[in-house]
Design a protein around this motif. Sequence first.
Motif, PDB file in Angstrom:
ATOM      1  N   ILE A 110       0.847  -1.185   0.000  1.00  0.00           N
ATOM      2  CA  ILE A 110       0.000   0.000   0.000  1.00  0.00           C
ATOM      3  C   ILE A 110       0.883   1.236   0.000  1.00  0.00           C
ATOM      4  O   ILE A 110       1.826   1.329   0.780  1.00  0.00           O
ATOM      5  CB  ILE A 110      -0.911   0.013   1.238  1.00  0.00           C
ATOM      6  N   LYS A 162       0.942  -4.206   8.934  1.00  0.00           N
ATOM      7  CA  LYS A 162      -0.257  -5.020   8.687  1.00  0.00           C
ATOM      8  C   LYS A 162      -1.142  -4.937   9.923  1.00  0.00           C
ATOM      9  O   LYS A 162      -0.682  -5.173  11.033  1.00  0.00           O
ATOM     10  CB  LYS A 162       0.128  -6.458   8.389  1.00  0.00           C
ATOM     11  N   TYR A 203      -4.783  -6.351  11.479  1.00  0.00           N
ATOM     12  CA  TYR A 203      -5.824  -7.362  11.286  1.00  0.00           C
ATOM     13  C   TYR A 203      -6.415  -7.741  12.633  1.00  0.00           C
ATOM     14  O   TYR A 203      -5.805  -7.450  13.667  1.00  0.00           O
ATOM     15  CB  TYR A 203      -5.261  -8.578  10.536  1.00  0.00           C
ATOM     16  N   THR A 248      -9.811  -7.311  10.092  1.00  0.00           N
ATOM     17  CA  THR A 248     -10.627  -6.156   9.724  1.00  0.00           C
ATOM     18  C   THR A 248     -12.037  -6.296  10.285  1.00  0.00           C
ATOM     19  O   THR A 248     -12.766  -5.323  10.354  1.00  0.00           O
ATOM     20  CB  THR A 248     -10.684  -5.958   8.195  1.00  0.00           C
ATOM     21  N   PHE A 284     -11.873   3.492  12.247  1.00  0.00           N
ATOM     22  CA  PHE A 284     -10.648   3.651  11.467  1.00  0.00           C
ATOM     23  C   PHE A 284      -9.459   3.586  12.406  1.00  0.00           C
ATOM     24  O   PHE A 284      -9.419   4.294  13.415  1.00  0.00           O
ATOM     25  CB  PHE A 284     -10.662   4.981  10.700  1.00  0.00           C
ATOM     26  N   ARG A 314      -5.534   4.214  12.850  1.00  0.00           N
ATOM     27  CA  ARG A 314      -4.437   4.998  12.269  1.00  0.00           C
ATOM     28  C   ARG A 314      -3.154   4.658  13.016  1.00  0.00           C
ATOM     29  O   ARG A 314      -3.078   4.807  14.233  1.00  0.00           O
ATOM     30  CB  ARG A 314      -4.731   6.488  12.361  1.00  0.00           C
ATOM     31  N   LYS A 322      -0.575   5.256   8.404  1.00  0.00           N
ATOM     32  CA  LYS A 322      -1.414   4.328   7.651  1.00  0.00           C
ATOM     33  C   LYS A 322      -2.763   4.269   8.344  1.00  0.00           C
ATOM     34  O   LYS A 322      -2.840   4.145   9.563  1.00  0.00           O
ATOM     35  CB  LYS A 322      -0.787   2.940   7.610  1.00  0.00           C
ATOM     36  N   THR A 323      -3.841   4.351   7.550  1.00  0.00           N
ATOM     37  CA  THR A 323      -5.194   4.261   8.087  1.00  0.00           C
ATOM     38  C   THR A 323      -5.886   3.068   7.456  1.00  0.00           C
ATOM     39  O   THR A 323      -5.823   2.874   6.248  1.00  0.00           O
ATOM     40  CB  THR A 323      -5.986   5.554   7.788  1.00  0.00           C
ATOM     41  N   GLU A 324      -6.532   2.275   8.290  1.00  0.00           N
ATOM     42  CA  GLU A 324      -7.219   1.070   7.839  1.00  0.00           C
ATOM     43  C   GLU A 324      -8.606   1.046   8.463  1.00  0.00           C
ATOM     44  O   GLU A 324      -8.776   1.381   9.642  1.00  0.00           O
ATOM     45  CB  GLU A 324      -6.418  -0.150   8.293  1.00  0.00           C
ATOM     46  N   LYS A 325      -9.601   0.634   7.703  1.00  0.00           N
ATOM     47  CA  LYS A 325     -10.975   0.530   8.214  1.00  0.00           C
ATOM     48  C   LYS A 325     -11.156  -0.834   8.861  1.00  0.00           C
ATOM     49  O   LYS A 325     -10.718  -1.842   8.325  1.00  0.00           O
ATOM     50  CB  LYS A 325     -11.967   0.707   7.078  1.00  0.00           C
ATOM     51  N   ILE A 326     -11.807  -0.849  10.037  1.00  0.00           N
ATOM     52  CA  ILE A 326     -12.178  -2.105  10.681  1.00  0.00           C
ATOM     53  C   ILE A 326     -13.666  -2.041  11.032  1.00  0.00           C
ATOM     54  O   ILE A 326     -14.257  -0.961  11.107  1.00  0.00           O
ATOM     55  CB  ILE A 326     -11.358  -2.402  11.962  1.00  0.00           C
TER      56      ILE A 326
END
Length: 87
Positions: A2, A13, A15, A17, A70, A72, A80-84
């Motif tokens: 990414i 990484k 996890y 999600t 989200f 961060r 890095k921002t990831e949706k969960i």
Amino acid sequence: IITIDGKNTGDIKIYPTLVRNNILELIANKPVDKLKLYDAGGKEVYSFPLNNQQGYFSIQLPTLQQGIYFVRVMGRDYAKTEKIIVQ
């Protein structure tokens, strides 16, 4: 891998999600300063200092209402921002 704002953040990484047990796992192959969790409206609901550590982390989240959040992850020169989804 990414890429966000031209910076490679593939070394981080997050996890799962789909979070069911309030445990979030993080693998960081580069130093991480902190992890923040925001609700869907952008309000910060949790912050966890990692103090520029790297490696594997199992982070116990507070009890959260079901919904979209989200995560961060921030380091010295990246974020890095990831949706969960919390169930």
